[in-house]
Each structure stands twice: as C-alpha cells, then as structure tokens.
Design a protein around this motif. Structure first.
Motif, PDB file in Angstrom:
ATOM      1  N   UNK A 155      -8.492  -3.576   5.104  1.00  0.00           N
ATOM      2  CA  UNK A 155      -7.166  -2.959   5.051  1.00  0.00           C
ATOM      3  C   UNK A 155      -6.146  -3.816   4.333  1.00  0.00           C
ATOM      4  N   UNK A 156      -6.447  -5.101   4.156  1.00  0.00           N
ATOM      5  CA  UNK A 156      -5.510  -5.974   3.448  1.00  0.00           C
ATOM      6  C   UNK A 156      -5.697  -5.937   1.941  1.00  0.00           C
ATOM      7  N   UNK A 157      -6.738  -5.293   1.484  1.00  0.00           N
ATOM      8  CA  UNK A 157      -6.948  -5.151   0.054  1.00  0.00           C
ATOM      9  C   UNK A 157      -5.956  -4.117  -0.496  1.00  0.00           C
ATOM     10  N   UNK A 158      -5.267  -4.403  -1.621  1.00  0.00           N
ATOM     11  CA  UNK A 158      -4.247  -3.473  -2.135  1.00  0.00           C
ATOM     12  C   UNK A 158      -4.766  -2.059  -2.361  1.00  0.00           C
ATOM     13  N   UNK A 159      -5.980  -1.962  -2.883  1.00  0.00           N
ATOM     14  CA  UNK A 159      -6.557  -0.644  -3.146  1.00  0.00           C
ATOM     15  C   UNK A 159      -6.793   0.111  -1.837  1.00  0.00           C
ATOM     16  N   UNK A 160      -7.333  -0.598  -0.850  1.00  0.00           N
ATOM     17  CA  UNK A 160      -7.580   0.026   0.442  1.00  0.00           C
ATOM     18  C   UNK A 160      -6.272   0.377   1.146  1.00  0.00           C
ATOM     19  N   UNK A 161      -5.267  -0.508   1.044  1.00  0.00           N
ATOM     20  CA  UNK A 161      -3.984  -0.246   1.703  1.00  0.00           C
ATOM     21  C   UNK A 161      -3.317   1.004   1.137  1.00  0.00           C
ATOM     22  N   UNK A 162      -3.423   1.213  -0.178  1.00  0.00           N
ATOM     23  CA  UNK A 162      -2.845   2.419  -0.783  1.00  0.00           C
ATOM     24  C   UNK A 162      -3.532   3.664  -0.236  1.00  0.00           C
ATOM     25  N   UNK A 163      -4.848   3.587  -0.081  1.00  0.00           N
ATOM     26  CA  UNK A 163      -5.580   4.748   0.426  1.00  0.00           C
ATOM     27  C   UNK A 163      -5.280   4.981   1.904  1.00  0.00           C
ATOM     28  N   UNK A 164      -5.105   3.898   2.659  1.00  0.00           N
ATOM     29  CA  UNK A 164      -4.731   4.040   4.061  1.00  0.00           C
ATOM     30  C   UNK A 164      -3.370   4.711   4.206  1.00  0.00           C
ATOM     31  N   UNK A 165      -2.426   4.339   3.343  1.00  0.00           N
ATOM     32  CA  UNK A 165      -1.120   4.996   3.371  1.00  0.00           C
ATOM     33  C   UNK A 165      -1.260   6.480   3.076  1.00  0.00           C
ATOM     34  N   UNK A 166      -2.121   6.783   2.115  1.00  0.00           N
ATOM     35  CA  UNK A 166      -2.407   8.180   1.741  1.00  0.00           C
ATOM     36  C   UNK A 166      -2.979   8.946   2.931  1.00  0.00           C
ATOM     37  N   UNK A 167      -3.996   8.371   3.582  1.00  0.00           N
ATOM     38  CA  UNK A 167      -4.620   9.050   4.717  1.00  0.00           C
ATOM     39  C   UNK A 167      -3.644   9.216   5.873  1.00  0.00           C
ATOM     40  N   UNK A 168      -2.871   8.177   6.149  1.00  0.00           N
ATOM     41  CA  UNK A 168      -1.906   8.223   7.256  1.00  0.00           C
ATOM     42  C   UNK A 168      -0.868   9.310   7.039  1.00  0.00           C
ATOM     43  N   UNK A 169      -0.339   9.367   5.816  1.00  0.00           N
ATOM     44  CA  UNK A 169       0.686  10.365   5.498  1.00  0.00           C
ATOM     45  C   UNK A 169       0.126  11.779   5.618  1.00  0.00           C
ATOM     46  N   UNK A 170      -1.072  11.969   5.086  1.00  0.00           N
ATOM     47  CA  UNK A 170      -1.646  13.310   5.095  1.00  0.00           C
ATOM     48  C   UNK A 170      -2.128  13.717   6.481  1.00  0.00           C
ATOM     49  N   UNK A 171      -2.568  12.758   7.270  1.00  0.00           N
ATOM     50  CA  UNK A 171      -2.906  13.078   8.659  1.00  0.00           C
ATOM     51  C   UNK A 171      -1.660  13.581   9.392  1.00  0.00           C
ATOM     52  N   UNK A 172      -0.545  12.907   9.167  1.00  0.00           N
ATOM     53  CA  UNK A 172       0.695  13.332   9.811  1.00  0.00           C
ATOM     54  C   UNK A 172       1.058  14.754   9.414  1.00  0.00           C
ATOM     55  N   UNK A 173       0.968  15.060   8.136  1.00  0.00           N
ATOM     56  CA  UNK A 173       1.350  16.404   7.700  1.00  0.00           C
ATOM     57  C   UNK A 173       0.340  17.452   8.149  1.00  0.00           C
ATOM     58  N   UNK A 174      -0.904  17.053   8.328  1.00  0.00           N
ATOM     59  CA  UNK A 174      -1.878  17.979   8.908  1.00  0.00           C
ATOM     60  C   UNK A 174      -1.517  18.284  10.362  1.00  0.00           C
ATOM     61  N   UNK A 175      -1.055  17.258  11.081  1.00  0.00           N
ATOM     62  CA  UNK A 175      -0.598  17.473  12.455  1.00  0.00           C
ATOM     63  C   UNK A 175       0.601  18.402  12.473  1.00  0.00           C
ATOM     64  N   UNK A 176       1.542  18.173  11.555  1.00  0.00           N
ATOM     65  CA  UNK A 176       2.739  19.019  11.514  1.00  0.00           C
ATOM     66  C   UNK A 176       2.384  20.478  11.255  1.00  0.00           C
ATOM     67  N   UNK A 177       1.366  20.694  10.415  1.00  0.00           N
ATOM     68  CA  UNK A 177       0.992  22.065  10.055  1.00  0.00           C
ATOM     69  C   UNK A 177       0.003  22.666  11.027  1.00  0.00           C
ATOM     70  N   UNK A 178      -0.502  21.864  11.990  1.00  0.00           N
ATOM     71  CA  UNK A 178      -1.479  22.370  12.938  1.00  0.00           C
ATOM     72  C   UNK A 178      -2.858  22.538  12.349  1.00  0.00           C
ATOM     73  N   UNK A 214       0.811  -1.211   0.000  1.00  0.00           N
ATOM     74  CA  UNK A 214       0.000   0.000   0.000  1.00  0.00           C
ATOM     75  C   UNK A 214       0.845   1.261   0.000  1.00  0.00           C
ATOM     76  N   UNK A 215       1.911   1.260   0.813  1.00  0.00           N
ATOM     77  CA  UNK A 215       2.814   2.416   0.833  1.00  0.00           C
ATOM     78  C   UNK A 215       3.443   2.631  -0.535  1.00  0.00           C
ATOM     79  N   UNK A 216       3.871   1.543  -1.171  1.00  0.00           N
ATOM     80  CA  UNK A 216       4.501   1.677  -2.492  1.00  0.00           C
ATOM     81  C   UNK A 216       3.509   2.190  -3.526  1.00  0.00           C
TER      82      UNK A 216
END
Length: 502
Positions: A66-89, A44-46
C-alpha cells in the motif's frame, strides 16, 4: 516549500480531507506544521484524482504494498468507488471493491479509516440526503425576520481603523503563520478573511488550520483583533456547518457585540464614513469547475451509474449571490451616505482564469474573464463602491483602475445602469496556498490588465505569499491600502505597492 494540492471538485476535496485526517492520526502529524502534505496515502489520492478529472482510472498495480505510489493510487480509486457504490446501494460493486481492497495486506486498515471519514464528509453535505444548505437569510423568520439590520455587526470600527486583509489562508502552514504574524505586527483593529479553509472545511480543518492558526499567531504576537470571515467554495463542500459553528461559538471575536451572525456582514466606522459589506459567493459557487462529466466517466469505469451514486450539482454558468442577499446588499448600498468597500470570495474578473462565459452574439456583454452575473448584481451601485476585494485565485492581482471590458457600451451614471465601472478590483487570495513559477499565475489569458510592477516576487521558483493593510483616515479623507509580501516563512513585511482609495 511544497505544493498543497487541493481540488475545486467537491467529491475529490472531501476525499483529500479524509486522507489528510487519517494521515494526521497515523503519523502524529504536528498540526503546527499545517495540512499534511507528504505521505503515500496523500500521494495516492492525488494520483487518482488527476486521473479521475481526466475521465480515467489508475492501472491495476503489480504490487500489493500500500505504500507503493502505484498501489496507493489504485487504493484511493477502490476506496472512492466503494463509497459511491454504498451511496447508490449497489451491493455487487461494493463487494467487488471490497474484495480488491482485501488483497492489499499492508495498510488496508488505514484505507478503511479513510473510507469511513469520506463517507462521513460526503453525508455532511446536506444536498445528498435531500436537505438544504445552511444559510441565514435576513428574510427568514428564524433569523432576520425581514429586518435589514440582521447581519449588521453592532460593534463599529474606529474612524481611523487599521484593517488586515487576508485570503485563502486556512492551511495552518508555517508560511500562513508568517503572513499572519507579519500582518499582526501592524496592530490591526480587525482582520478580514475572504475565505477558504482547506481541503473541504471540515470541523478538524477549521479547528486546526484556521482557528488554531489564528490563535497561535495571536499568542505569539500578543495582539488579538476580531476576525470576520467569508465562506469560500471549500467551506461549502461539507455544507458550511463547521463554518457557522465557528461563527456561533464566538471564537473569532473578543466581545459578543463584535460577533458575525451570517455568511455575509456589514461593518461601519464610528463616524459612518465607511461601510464594509462582506458577501457570500460560496453558496452558489462551490460546485463550479468540478469537471463533473469527467468524474462521471471515471465512476463509469466500474459500471457505477453516477447519478445513482451521488447527487451531482449542475453548476451555474457563473458564480452568483443569492437574490435575497443581493437585495440586502443593495439596501445598504443605497441607504448609506458614505463610501463602501465590498468583499467576497470569488472573482469579479480574472486575467488568468475563466470566471464568465463567452459571448454568443455581437453586442453580448459576456466575457470569459468577467463574471457578468456579479457585475450586474452590484453594478448599479459601483459609483458608491471605492474598491472590491476578492480571493479564490491564489494570487495578488492589482488590476488597472476602472477596468471595463472591450466592446461594452460606454459607462454612464444613470442610477439603474448595471454596467457601471468599478473603481478598483483587487484579488488578494495569495496568503497561504503555494504557487510555483511553472503555474504561470500572471499569464494573461483574458484581457484584464494589472498595474505594471505589482506582481509578487519569487524565492526559488515559488511566489511569495502576502496580505494587505487597509488604513482608514476618517470622514472626507481617502483610505490607504498597502500590499505586502513575505519571503517564504520569514515574517518580515516587504512592501509591494500602496494606493489611495477614495
């Protein structure tokens, strides 16, 4: 053999490190098998990373597994963007990401762990919090205090030393182990590594896929030489703190007087006939080719302002060595009466990849396949340099001797000429990262020819991995370098090419 997908983008490399660490814990992954490769979270990350580097976002999945490849890619997307939203406040975006993450009933705790790991790795890079990268300047009162002796290893190599050369080996895989085992069969007096511990040089990766790999090979072969290692770009993705901890703890050497102090070093032979200078190209080379504009586009998909979300590095046009360190190298080049071997992580030139910039006008010395910043920094001393070895490119490239870019002014021996010709340039980054035939590593994109008949061979569409054995023969005698490959995980050394280095 399976591919090890890694990223030159610092954010995505840290995301892959976070995912790999979580997968290792979830699956009781055997670290002796190297970096984890196959798992839905990693896939998913890749999938997400490839979209992000193209400035796109994954489609909203039709499944919540979450084990579905399509869902895993979207989870990686959400996780990454949640982190950057936290960084930006940005609380609104953070809440939106969390609400979507909560929709995934299976596997979400694992993705929360990945989020926590990514945040930790992100903040480990000091530039995000206004701090400075760890670097030990010989001019700094805390380190060298202005002494050119700082960074010089007091232990000396035997005059007839055997030295094993490896590059980009920090994967911990069975192939990397085979390369090390094969190299150790020659009983080298030292090992020189030109850098990169994957995916982003975290403490866990250093302990497992570099130090763990080395110790396993030492135990298996019963031979433990000192190891000298340079930081690549991946070590700096987490600020290089695990790298320096590795040096300081003395886990790479057998005796304190063998210890490496800094991210650059000098080794000499007992007869003072040869010196080895290792340079740090990672300090100004870890934010090259990050496709930052594309990642900005991907972040913008969720209306996160990229510059509020993280502190992007503006990459220099070419990798370069810090000016204080260049002065240190030049001092030792000018004062040494013997011959010098240079080692670094990034390429001086490449036939396959862009390492420089295109010329702007007639007579401009810049070339896409040539790092003219590095060339001009060390060029005045190339008449003292017998060879320069580097990695970064996961290939063996034995370039034609005395390569000189077409259209450059004639070579001259004037002392201050920054465009002197280098006798031998060698890329040795082929020790571990798998490369497939379809990646066409020997395609000549830039006119930088290699010596015919020196290409790595293949087993089932995968290029062999390998190492070099450098044999010094005392004052007044040429050194010999022999290039070896191993087929798959078979440690039997297969000779490719041998040459004299004068």
């Amino acid at each position: 053999m399976q591919p090890i997908v890694n990223y030159e983008n610092a954010d995505l490399a840290r995301l892959k490190s976070a995912a790999a660490n979580v997968v290792s814990r979830l699956t009781d992954h055997d670290s002796r098998q190297g970096v984890p490769i196959a798992h839905p979270m990693l896939d998913g990350v890749d999938a997400y990373a490839h979209k992000a580097l193209a400035g796109k976002a994954p489609a909203v999945p039709t499944t919540r597994d979450a084990n579905d490849p399509e869902a895993a890619a979207y989870l990686a997307y959400l996780t990454h963007h949640k982190a950057h939203a936290v960084f930006s406040g940005n609380k609104q975006i953070e809440a939106q990401m969390q609400a979507q993450l909560d929709d995934f009933s299976f596997g979400n705790p694992a993705w929360q762990q990945m989020f926590d790991e990514y945040v930790k790795y992100f903040w480990a890079y000091p530039g995000h919090s206004g701090g400075k990268l760890d670097y030990r300047s010989w001019r700094d009162p805390e380190y060298g205090g202005g002494s050119y002796d700082y960074g010089c290893v007091s232990w000396q190599l035997p005059s007839d030393a055997t030295i094993a050369l490896i590059g980009d080996i920090g994967t911990g895989t069975d192939v990397a182990a085979a390369v090390l085992t094969s190299a150790l069969s020659f009983k080298p007096d030292a090992i020189l590594h030109v850098g990169d511990v994957y995916y982003s040089g975290t403490e866990q990766e250093f302990d497992t896929y570099f130090l763990g790999l080395l110790n396993a090979a030492f135990t298996a072969t019963g031979h433990r030489p000192p190891v000298y290692t340079l930081p690549g770009n991946h070590e700096y993705f987490c600020g290089a703190f695990p790298y320096f901890r590795c040096l300081d703890e003395g886990r790479l050497v057998n005796h304190p007087h063998q210890q490496q102090q800094a991210s650059y070093f000098r080794l000499t032979t007992e007869d003072e006939a040869w010196q080895i200078l290792g340079m740090d190209t990672g300090y100004h080379g870890h934010y090259l080719k990050v496709a930052g504009d594309k990642l900005d586009e991907a972040l913008g998909e969720l209306h996160v302002t990229p510059r509020d979300a993280y502190d992007p590095q503006n990459p220099p046009p070419m990798v370069y060595v810090r000016s204080d360190e260049v002065d240190w190298h030049r001092h030792h080049l000018s004062q040494f009466s013997g011959r010098t071997l240079l080692f670094g992580h990034h390429q001086l030139y490449s036939g396959r990849f862009t390492v420089g910039v295109a010329p702007d006008y007639d007579g401009d010395i810049n070339r896409p396949g040539v790092n003219t910043a590095l060339w001009q920094a060390f060029g005045p001393y190339f008449d003292k340099v017998a060879a320069w070895f580097w990695g970064h490119e996961h290939n063996l490239c034995i370039f034609e001797d005395n390569f000189r870019p077409t259209g450059w002014p004639p070579n001259s021996s004037e002392p201050d000429n920054p465009l002197k010709t280098l006798a031998k340039g060698r890329c040795i980054g082929h020790s571990a990262i798998p490369v497939q035939e379809r990646e066409t590593p020997y395609a000549e994109v830039n006119p930088v020819p290699i010596i015919p008949g020196t290409q790595l061979q293949m087993v089932e569409q995968w290029y062999n991995r390998g190492f070099e054995i450098l044999k010094l023969n005392g004052a007044g005698q040429p050194a010999h370098c022999t290039y070896y490959q191993v087929a798959g995980a078979d440690p039997a050394p297969l000779k490719i090419y041998s040459e004299e280095i004068r």
